[in-house]
Design a protein around this motif. Structure first.
Motif, short mmCIF file in Angstrom:
data_model
loop_
_atom_site.label_atom_id
_atom_site.label_comp_id
_atom_site.label_asym_id
_atom_site.label_seq_id
_atom_site.Cartn_x
_atom_site.Cartn_y
_atom_site.Cartn_z
N HIS A 47 0.84 -1.20 0.00
CA HIS A 47 0.00 0.00 0.00
C HIS A 47 0.87 1.25 0.00
CE1 HIS A 47 -2.57 3.13 1.98
NE2 HIS A 47 -3.35 2.75 0.97
N ASN A 50 2.14 1.77 -3.42
CA ASN A 50 1.04 2.20 -4.29
C ASN A 50 0.75 3.69 -4.13
OD1 ASN A 50 -0.77 1.53 -6.30
ND2 ASN A 50 -2.28 0.62 -4.95
N ASP A 55 0.40 6.96 -6.67
CA ASP A 55 -0.63 7.87 -6.20
C ASP A 55 -2.00 7.20 -6.15
OD1 ASP A 55 -1.26 10.31 -5.06
OD2 ASP A 55 -1.84 11.22 -6.98
N HIS A 56 -2.02 5.90 -5.81
CA HIS A 56 -3.26 5.14 -5.65
C HIS A 56 -3.39 4.76 -4.18
CE1 HIS A 56 -2.73 3.58 -10.06
NE2 HIS A 56 -3.16 4.83 -10.02
N ASP A 57 -4.45 5.20 -3.54
CA ASP A 57 -4.66 4.90 -2.13
C ASP A 57 -5.56 3.68 -1.99
OD1 ASP A 57 -4.66 4.99 0.60
OD2 ASP A 57 -5.93 6.76 0.78
N THR A 58 -5.10 2.56 -2.55
CA THR A 58 -5.88 1.32 -2.52
C THR A 58 -4.96 0.14 -2.25
OG1 THR A 58 -5.61 1.04 -4.90
CG2 THR A 58 -7.61 2.16 -4.18
N THR A 60 -3.74 -3.60 -3.31
CA THR A 60 -3.61 -4.33 -4.57
C THR A 60 -2.79 -5.59 -4.32
OG1 THR A 60 -3.04 -4.14 -6.91
CG2 THR A 60 -1.54 -3.08 -5.35
#
Length: 139
Positions: A47, A50, A55-58, A60
């Motif tokens: 996380h 990421n 710049d993805h706050d998810t 994966t």
């Protein structure tokens, strides 16, 4: 050369078999095996990557950084073991089967396959299935 690194308690049982299979996958796509590093980690570790780099706050299951040069594949592939376990349960498959899918998914990205649209995603799944089947033949 395919390397396996661990930032969690998880460890592959069969590194040589997995590396050999992934090498065969690369060859089957008319590519050359360069240096590919798999880094197994937990959700928190992945996380942070990421958020920081994409710049993805998810959460994966996999993030791949592609450093390939021409037909020679190079890169770093981060795998959240926690996500793979959860996804295996969600998709009603074994952990080992889902892990193979994630491992080959990163290689397929390096080979030029995408998964952003529905058509691309269907092709990616088809290629993953084809390459997973190669593992069963070799065991």
């Amino acid at each position: 050369m395919i390397n396996f690194n661990y930032e969690t308690d998880f460890k592959l049982d069969n590194e040589d078999a997995i590396a050999g299979w992934l090498g065969n996958v690369i060859t089957s796509e008319n590519k050359k095996e360069g240096e590919i590093n798999y880094i197994f980690c937990d959700d928190e570790y992945l996380h942070k990557i990421n958020v920081e780099y994409l710049d993805h706050d998810t959460l994966t299951d996999i993030i791949s950084f592609d450093y390939s040069m021409g037909n020679e594949l190079h890169g770093d592939i981060f795998v959240s073991v926690e996500r793979v376990k959860d996804n295996a349960a969600d998709f009603n498959v074994s952990f080992q089967e889902e892990l193979k899918r994630v491992l080959v998914h990163g290689i397929m990205h390096y080979c030029g396959y995408k998964d952003k649209g529905e058509v691309e995603e269907l092709l990616m799944r088809s290629k993953e299935d084809e390459k997973i089947a190669m593992f069963h033949v070799e065991q």
